[in-house]
Scaffold this active site. Sequence first.
Site, PDB file in Angstrom:
ATOM      1  N   GLY A 146       0.779  -1.240   0.000  1.00 57.69           N
ATOM      2  CA  GLY A 146       0.000   0.000   0.000  1.00 57.69           C
ATOM      3  C   GLY A 146       0.807   1.284   0.000  1.00 57.69           C
ATOM      4  N   SER A 147       2.064   1.245  -0.471  1.00 62.11           N
ATOM      5  CA  SER A 147       2.833   2.496  -0.455  1.00 62.11           C
ATOM      6  C   SER A 147       2.229   3.513  -1.436  1.00 62.11           C
ATOM      7  CB  SER A 147       4.307   2.241  -0.769  1.00 62.11           C
ATOM      8  OG  SER A 147       4.482   1.837  -2.099  1.00 62.11           O
ATOM      9  N   ASN A 148       1.634   3.044  -2.518  1.00 62.54           N
ATOM     10  CA  ASN A 148       0.966   3.986  -3.432  1.00 62.54           C
ATOM     11  C   ASN A 148      -0.274   4.600  -2.777  1.00 62.54           C
ATOM     12  OD1 ASN A 148       2.200   4.243  -6.269  1.00 62.54           O
ATOM     13  ND2 ASN A 148       2.409   2.057  -5.798  1.00 62.54           N
TER      14      ASN A 148
ATOM     15  N   LYS B  61     -18.882 -13.335 -10.405  1.00 63.50           N
ATOM     16  CA  LYS B  61     -19.576 -13.127  -9.133  1.00 63.50           C
ATOM     17  C   LYS B  61     -18.732 -12.239  -8.199  1.00 63.50           C
ATOM     18  CE  LYS B  61     -22.063 -15.849  -5.792  1.00 63.50           C
ATOM     19  NZ  LYS B  61     -21.397 -16.623  -4.788  1.00 63.50           N
TER      20      LYS B  61
ATOM     21  N   MET C 276      -3.183  -7.753  -7.425  1.00 65.18           N
ATOM     22  CA  MET C 276      -2.617  -8.879  -8.176  1.00 65.18           C
ATOM     23  C   MET C 276      -3.699  -9.745  -8.832  1.00 65.18           C
ATOM     24  SD  MET C 276       0.483  -8.172  -7.746  1.00 65.18           S
ATOM     25  CE  MET C 276       1.437  -9.605  -8.234  1.00 65.18           C
ATOM     26  N   ARG C 277      -4.667  -9.092  -9.436  1.00 61.07           N
ATOM     27  CA  ARG C 277      -5.766  -9.793 -10.090  1.00 61.07           C
ATOM     28  C   ARG C 277      -6.041  -9.177 -11.444  1.00 61.07           C
ATOM     29  NH1 ARG C 277      -7.781 -14.427  -7.467  1.00 61.07           N
ATOM     30  NH2 ARG C 277      -7.136 -14.219  -5.318  1.00 61.07           N
TER      31      ARG C 277
ATOM     32  N   ASN D 156      -4.397   1.715 -13.498  1.00 62.19           N
ATOM     33  CA  ASN D 156      -3.423   0.852 -12.816  1.00 62.19           C
ATOM     34  C   ASN D 156      -2.046   1.505 -12.889  1.00 62.19           C
ATOM     35  OD1 ASN D 156      -2.365  -1.659 -11.671  1.00 62.19           O
ATOM     36  ND2 ASN D 156      -1.550  -2.096 -13.705  1.00 62.19           N
TER      37      ASN D 156
ATOM     38  N   HIS E 217       2.029   0.546 -12.964  1.00 57.91           N
ATOM     39  CA  HIS E 217       2.887  -0.614 -13.255  1.00 57.91           C
ATOM     40  C   HIS E 217       4.350  -0.165 -13.274  1.00 57.91           C
ATOM     41  CE1 HIS E 217       4.049  -4.484 -14.862  1.00 57.91           C
ATOM     42  NE2 HIS E 217       4.823  -3.840 -15.719  1.00 57.91           N
TER      43      HIS E 217
HETATM   44  C1  GRF Z   1       3.783  -1.170  -7.398  1.00 54.60           C
HETATM   45  O1  GRF Z   1       5.148  -1.230  -7.711  1.00 54.60           O
HETATM   46  C2  GRF Z   1       2.942  -1.228  -8.636  1.00 54.60           C
HETATM   47  O2  GRF Z   1       3.584  -0.711  -9.754  1.00 54.60           O
HETATM   48  C3  GRF Z   1       2.718  -2.696  -8.822  1.00 54.60           C
HETATM   49  O3  GRF Z   1       2.611  -3.211  -7.510  1.00 54.60           O
HETATM   50  C4  GRF Z   1       3.344  -2.397  -6.613  1.00 54.60           C
HETATM   51  C5  GRF Z   1       2.444  -2.048  -5.462  1.00 54.60           C
HETATM   52  O4  GRF Z   1       3.136  -1.476  -4.402  1.00 54.60           O
HETATM   53  N1  GRF Z   1       1.547  -2.911  -9.645  1.00 54.60           N
HETATM   54  P1  GRF Z   1       2.367  -0.870  -3.147  1.00 54.60           P
HETATM   55  O5  GRF Z   1       1.451  -1.940  -2.573  1.00 54.60           O
HETATM   56  O6  GRF Z   1       1.599   0.345  -3.602  1.00 54.60           O
HETATM   57  O7  GRF Z   1       3.460  -0.516  -2.183  1.00 54.60           O
END
Ligand code: GRF
Length: 196
Positions: free
Chosen positions: A17-19, A74, A97-98, A114, A116
């Site tokens: 969850g750092s983002n 569902k 991760m889905r 998203n 990436h």
């Molecule tokens: C990020 O590096 C994002 O690009 C990838 O998963 C990571 C998630 O990191 N899809 P966080 O959970 O936000 O720390």
Amino acid sequence: MSGGRVLRLGVLGSGRGSNLEAIARAIDEGRLPAKLVAVISDQPEARILELGRQHGARTEVVAPSTPRGRLDAKTEEQFVGILRQENVDLVVLAGFMRIVGPVFLAAYPRRIINVHPSLLPKHRGSNAAAQALAAGDRVTGCTVHYVDEGVDTGEIIAQREVPVQDGDTAESLQARIQKAEHELLPSVIASFATHE
Ligand code: GRF
């Protein structure tokens, strides 16, 4: 903050969850006219849920029947139901991760994005920093893109470059890419708020 309306955000994640923290910081500092209203995870132990609670969002775990991969219809309906109850305007996948499918995409057309850790279309899927090193790239980076039914294939909204340094490991490179993500993602979300 402009006089425009506040964007209601739903964030989906499976991990650290750092983002999400970067989004919350941008909101707190007045750089992002948005409100974090829902945080949903497929992983009951994910730290992102704790962070969501700390920032006043509704938090939910929706555990799909399969351990990884594509969501079934569902389960998608459960996600969409929660997001609709909270009147979410924009869905942000941050380490989710889905793979989302047609039910979700139809509910939020061009409203699911998203982040990436590569300069797409290079290095889709997992371990993107390691992929960049293995390819001998001198520059990699991060991308925010619209989500479609593929894996990291949707239309690109914005990218930021990150130089590869001599001696980088996948971990050190990923850490610098994440710093770039933490600037790029809130700024892209802010552009949705402005153009509402
Ligand atoms: C990020 O590096 C994002 O690009 C990838 O998963 C990571 C998630 O990191 N899809 P966080 O959970 O936000 O720390």
